[in-house]
Design a protein around this motif. Structure first.
Motif, PDB file in Angstrom:
ATOM      1  N   THR A 181      -2.683 -21.461   6.914  1.00 12.47           N
ATOM      2  CA  THR A 181      -3.980 -20.912   6.507  1.00 12.47           C
ATOM      3  C   THR A 181      -4.187 -19.496   7.032  1.00 12.47           C
ATOM      4  N   VAL A 182      -3.173 -18.647   6.933  1.00 11.79           N
ATOM      5  CA  VAL A 182      -3.384 -17.237   7.245  1.00 11.79           C
ATOM      6  C   VAL A 182      -4.501 -16.720   6.343  1.00 11.79           C
ATOM      7  N   MET A 183      -5.521 -16.118   6.940  1.00 14.54           N
ATOM      8  CA  MET A 183      -6.737 -15.817   6.199  1.00 14.54           C
ATOM      9  C   MET A 183      -6.666 -14.540   5.371  1.00 14.54           C
ATOM     10  N   VAL A 184      -5.836 -13.597   5.769  1.00 11.17           N
ATOM     11  CA  VAL A 184      -5.781 -12.332   5.043  1.00 11.17           C
ATOM     12  C   VAL A 184      -4.317 -11.938   4.830  1.00 11.17           C
ATOM     13  N   ILE A 185      -3.938 -11.787   3.579  1.00 12.69           N
ATOM     14  CA  ILE A 185      -2.642 -11.191   3.261  1.00 12.69           C
ATOM     15  C   ILE A 185      -2.880  -9.694   3.208  1.00 12.69           C
ATOM     16  N   PRO A 186      -2.372  -8.922   4.160  1.00 12.91           N
ATOM     17  CA  PRO A 186      -2.728  -7.506   4.237  1.00 12.91           C
ATOM     18  C   PRO A 186      -2.211  -6.718   3.036  1.00 12.91           C
ATOM     19  N   GLY A 187      -2.982  -5.713   2.667  1.00 21.95           N
ATOM     20  CA  GLY A 187      -2.551  -4.858   1.567  1.00 21.95           C
ATOM     21  C   GLY A 187      -1.275  -4.115   1.873  1.00 21.95           C
ATOM     22  N   CYS A 188      -0.980  -3.942   3.159  1.00 21.49           N
ATOM     23  CA  CYS A 188       0.253  -3.247   3.546  1.00 21.49           C
ATOM     24  C   CYS A 188       1.487  -3.942   2.990  1.00 21.49           C
ATOM     25  N   LEU A 189       1.520  -5.265   3.088  1.00 22.20           N
ATOM     26  CA  LEU A 189       2.647  -6.033   2.567  1.00 22.20           C
ATOM     27  C   LEU A 189       2.216  -7.474   2.329  1.00 22.20           C
ATOM     28  N   GLY A 190       2.134  -7.849   1.068  1.00 22.87           N
ATOM     29  CA  GLY A 190       1.855  -9.223   0.690  1.00 22.87           C
ATOM     30  C   GLY A 190       2.876  -9.667  -0.343  1.00 22.87           C
ATOM     31  N   VAL A 191       3.481 -10.829  -0.123  1.00 25.63           N
ATOM     32  CA  VAL A 191       4.525 -11.343  -1.019  1.00 25.63           C
ATOM     33  C   VAL A 191       4.019 -12.641  -1.626  1.00 25.63           C
ATOM     34  N   VAL A 204       3.188 -15.065   1.505  1.00 25.17           N
ATOM     35  CA  VAL A 204       3.428 -14.792   2.916  1.00 25.17           C
ATOM     36  C   VAL A 204       2.924 -13.383   3.212  1.00 25.17           C
ATOM     37  N   ALA A 205       2.436 -13.200   4.424  1.00 28.82           N
ATOM     38  CA  ALA A 205       1.879 -11.920   4.857  1.00 28.82           C
ATOM     39  C   ALA A 205       2.877 -11.202   5.743  1.00 28.82           C
ATOM     40  N   GLY A 206       2.965  -9.898   5.584  1.00 28.53           N
ATOM     41  CA  GLY A 206       3.830  -9.111   6.435  1.00 28.53           C
ATOM     42  C   GLY A 206       3.235  -8.919   7.815  1.00 28.53           C
ATOM     43  N   THR A 207       4.100  -8.636   8.777  1.00 28.54           N
ATOM     44  CA  THR A 207       3.658  -8.320  10.134  1.00 28.54           C
ATOM     45  C   THR A 207       3.431  -6.820  10.225  1.00 28.54           C
ATOM     46  N   VAL A 208       2.189  -6.421  10.481  1.00 31.55           N
ATOM     47  CA  VAL A 208       1.790  -5.016  10.421  1.00 31.55           C
ATOM     48  C   VAL A 208       1.968  -4.370  11.790  1.00 31.55           C
ATOM     49  N   VAL A 209       2.604  -3.205  11.786  1.00 29.77           N
ATOM     50  CA  VAL A 209       2.806  -2.426  13.014  1.00 29.77           C
ATOM     51  C   VAL A 209       2.203  -1.043  12.805  1.00 29.77           C
ATOM     52  N   GLU A 245       7.989 -12.604   9.389  1.00 34.21           N
ATOM     53  CA  GLU A 245       8.472 -11.620  10.355  1.00 34.21           C
ATOM     54  C   GLU A 245       8.840 -10.303   9.674  1.00 34.21           C
ATOM     55  N   ALA A 246       8.572 -10.195   8.378  1.00 30.11           N
ATOM     56  CA  ALA A 246       8.839  -8.951   7.648  1.00 30.11           C
ATOM     57  C   ALA A 246       7.932  -7.852   8.187  1.00 30.11           C
ATOM     58  N   LEU A 247       8.527  -6.774   8.672  1.00 31.25           N
ATOM     59  CA  LEU A 247       7.767  -5.706   9.312  1.00 31.25           C
ATOM     60  C   LEU A 247       7.355  -4.638   8.305  1.00 31.25           C
ATOM     61  N   VAL A 248       6.117  -4.193   8.433  1.00 27.27           N
ATOM     62  CA  VAL A 248       5.622  -3.082   7.628  1.00 27.27           C
ATOM     63  C   VAL A 248       4.838  -2.162   8.552  1.00 27.27           C
ATOM     64  N   TYR A 249       5.070  -0.866   8.396  1.00 29.34           N
ATOM     65  CA  TYR A 249       4.430   0.119   9.258  1.00 29.34           C
ATOM     66  C   TYR A 249       3.282   0.785   8.512  1.00 29.34           C
ATOM     67  N   THR A 250       2.166   0.969   9.188  1.00 32.66           N
ATOM     68  CA  THR A 250       1.007   1.584   8.572  1.00 32.66           C
ATOM     69  C   THR A 250       0.421   2.624   9.509  1.00 32.66           C
ATOM     70  N   GLU A 251      -0.282   3.576   8.935  1.00 36.86           N
ATOM     71  CA  GLU A 251      -0.929   4.615   9.730  1.00 36.86           C
ATOM     72  C   GLU A 251      -2.396   4.265   9.904  1.00 36.86           C
ATOM     73  N   ALA A 252      -2.805   4.101  11.144  1.00 36.16           N
ATOM     74  CA  ALA A 252      -4.202   3.784  11.434  1.00 36.16           C
ATOM     75  C   ALA A 252      -5.036   5.056  11.405  1.00 36.16           C
ATOM     76  N   ASP A 287       0.840  -1.197   0.000  1.00 34.98           N
ATOM     77  CA  ASP A 287       0.000   0.000   0.000  1.00 34.98           C
ATOM     78  C   ASP A 287       0.874   1.245   0.000  1.00 34.98           C
ATOM     79  N   ALA A 288       0.411   2.282  -0.680  1.00 34.74           N
ATOM     80  CA  ALA A 288       1.221   3.488  -0.847  1.00 34.74           C
ATOM     81  C   ALA A 288       1.400   4.270   0.445  1.00 34.74           C
ATOM     82  N   ASP A 289       0.604   3.978   1.464  1.00 31.37           N
ATOM     83  CA  ASP A 289       0.766   4.681   2.737  1.00 31.37           C
ATOM     84  C   ASP A 289       1.551   3.843   3.746  1.00 31.37           C
ATOM     85  N   SER A 290       2.191   2.774   3.280  1.00 30.42           N
ATOM     86  CA  SER A 290       2.948   1.889   4.168  1.00 30.42           C
ATOM     87  C   SER A 290       4.437   2.151   4.038  1.00 30.42           C
ATOM     88  N   ILE A 291       5.173   1.771   5.067  1.00 29.23           N
ATOM     89  CA  ILE A 291       6.629   1.916   5.071  1.00 29.23           C
ATOM     90  C   ILE A 291       7.236   0.576   5.462  1.00 29.23           C
TER      91      ILE A 291
END
Length: 567
Positions: free
Chosen positions: A352-362, A315-320, A400-407, A289-293
């Motif tokens: 079976t991770v149910m959602v690969i977040p838009g913040c970081l999905g590989v 794989v899904a990123g770990t969202v912070v 364990e790949a970290l991605v930062y998002t603004e809530a 996502d364009a608002d992620s770091i």
């Protein structure tokens, strides 16, 4: 932005002691509740955990036992036989009462798998229908109903007793199922020694869909380009989806031989991602996502995990949450730590991770191509895509790949975000409702999808009932009793939140917001679900709810002359 210390793997060594302490905290509830109210749900959770871990350990046996469904007519016949047997058993043991009748019928409906197994599966030949009911779900529901009958003495409980029972079922599930799965998952990741050789690193295509992301897309691209992934094996594709602000100009400043920037008429995030996918060349596709770091090591960490197992489709990123300020931001930060990332680790062990977040999905390109990319059917294209990958037989795990998002930083924006999420989640559940009756989907059918459905559809309505009954009890003069019960559940929640924060190396000050997840924020989310469900039933609320971000509050859109023409 500082990357937190990587202490997650160290948590797996501390967790057993923490889990034992949590178990004793739960058992301390015998001071306030009948022991059967605590030990009954714990027994159910242990049965469920045994089924899950047994299915992992003895997969072939599990598939033979649970890999088929029972036709509806056969289910009906089996239910009749089961009910007769239960009535006879209760009468013989002199425990039958009129109030036990509802339990008997519930159990009889859920227990035909016993008859089916007893007669060697011959009941399947009684029907000429393709509609089958899940044996696995029958087992779980039967165990739960039998537990309720045991706890309530085979009599109909009051709504308050049902509320307390439901609370203990949730607690038991966390203690006996979620945290043990999380511990096993963390230890499995710790033992993985797969490292990426720069010379053999796959080409990675990073797709950045953007709509009105000025003041954000630049920081996102900076974080991607600052990654420690080999620069000659990385391409970045920005897709401006008809922005009306300065997004295109801001992204175009980064255009070079590694960064491509496209503009298209607004068609939705799924269309932007599919355009980027068609223009990309990498064997590994990353959606950001364009608002992620991204953390500097995020891409390398995620790609290493993806390459370590050919069964992994994504794989899904770990969202912070990086703006845990004030009540709104902090309560969401705790929600990500407690209710999203921790639960995803449990799902990750089962693939079976149910959602690969838009913040970081590989994603593995092969997997994306197999399912046809992103669909426009729902407004939560990430949830829908993940379910389609799982249905196609791919594993999906947490990285364990970290991605930062603004809530969202205001209640209005939070409301808009959750309305869209809830609407998309319900749409996705309805679209893939065949998962409930198809045992071939494995743990998606047996574990992940039913739990998601319960959390999205059942829990909010049950929570509203519980809240109502609490107010009724207080009005009837039971304030002290309600306060003691609330204090007990709050203490358990604080302990669970502390374990989750220790796992994620989170900010311990977030513990102060745990009470809002019991009273306040929980009810806010429940109302959103109910409102969304009513809107969907009426066929209203078709629009995309927009969320205003903090740095966009004071920014002005660029002049129309700066907007590009459609490519």
């Amino acid at each position: 932005m500082n990357e937190p210390t990587d202490d997650a793997f160290g948590w797996s060594t501390r967790a057993p002691v923490q889990l034992l302490l949590l178990f004793f905290v739960v058992l301390a509830g015998v001071v306030l509740f009948p022991p059967v109210m605590i030990f009954g749900p714990l027994g159910f959770a242990f049965v469920f955990a045994a089924l899950v871990f047994g299915a992992v350990r003895w997969q072939r046996w599990s598939e033979r036992l649970f890999g088929t469904g029972l036709p509806i007519p056969g289910w009906f016949v089996a239910a009749i036989l089961s009910s007769l047997g239960l009535f006879a058993l209760l009468a013989y043991t002199e425990r039958y009462t009129t109030e036990a009748t509802p339990f008997v019928f519930l159990v009889a409906f859920c227990l035909p798998w016993v008859v089916s197994l007893t007669v060697g599966g011959r009941l399947r030949r009684l029907a000429n229908t393709r509609v089958r009911l899940s044996i696995w779900l029958a087992i779980v529901l039967s165990a739960l109903v039998l537990t309720g009958g045991f706890v309530f003495g085979w009599s109909v409980p009051t709504p308050y007793e049902m509320a307390v029972f439901a609370g203990f079922v949730v607690i038991a599930f966390i203690v006996v199922v979620v945290f043990p799965l999380t511990i096993v998952q963390m230890r499995g990741r710790e033992e993985s020694d797969h490292t990426l050789d720069d010379d053999d690193a796959p080409l990675v295509s990073v797709l950045v869909p953007a709509y009105n992301e000025s003041n954000y897309v630049g920081d996102c691209l900076d974080s991607i380009l600052a990654s420690d992934y080999p620069t000659d094996r990385l391409e970045v594709i920005v897709i401006d989806d008809g922005s009306t602000d300065g997004t295109y100009a801001e992204a175009s400043a980064y255009r070079n031989d590694r960064v491509s920037v496209f503009h298209r008429s607004n068609g939705g995030k799924h269309a932007a991602l599919n355009l980027g996918l068609s223009c990309s060349r990498g064997d590994v596709v990353v959606a950001v996502d364009a608002d992620s770091i991204l953390a500097p090591s995020a891409l390398r960490t995620a790609v290493e995990q993806l390459q370590s197992d050919p069964r992994l489709g994504a794989v899904a990123g770990t969202v912070v949450v990086n703006n845990a300020d004030g009540i709104v931001g902090s309560v969401q930060a705790l929600e990500y730590v407690l209710g999203i990332n921790t639960l995803r680790r449990a799902f990750s062990y089962l693939g079976t991770v149910m959602v690969i977040p838009g913040c970081l999905g590989v994603f593995r390109r092969e997997a994306l191509s197999e399912v046809g990319g992103y669909d426009p059917d729902t407004v939560t294209e990430d949830f829908d895509l993940t379910v389609r990958l799982l249905k196609a037989g791919w594993r999906v795990e947490l990285s364990e790949a970290l991605v930062y998002t603004e809530a969202p930083f205001s209640l209005t924006d939070l409301l808009n975000q959750r309305l869209r999420w809830t609407r998309g989640n319900i749409q996705t559940l309805l679209k893939h409702r065949d998962v409930f009756s198809e045992p071939a989907y494995g743990f998606l059918h047996r574990f992940a999808f039913p739990l998601s459905a319960l959390s999205i559809l059942f829990v909010p309505f049950a929570s509203i009932v519980v809240t109502t009954m609490i107010f009724v009890a207080i009005l009837n003069g039971a304030f002290l009793g309600v306060a003691l019960v609330a204090a007990y559940f709050l203490f358990v929640l604080l302990f669970v939140a502390a374990m989750a924060l220790d796992l994620s190396d989170g900010d311990w000050r977030l513990l102060a917001y745990a009470p809002l997840h019991l009273v306040g924020y929980r009810q806010f989310l429940d109302v959103i679900v109910i409102r969304t469900a009513l809107m969907l039933l009426r066929g209203t609320n078709k629009r995309w709810e927009s969320v205003t971000r903090e740095r966009q509050q004071s920014s002005e859109a660029l002049a129309g002359s700066q907007r590009p023409s459609d490519d």
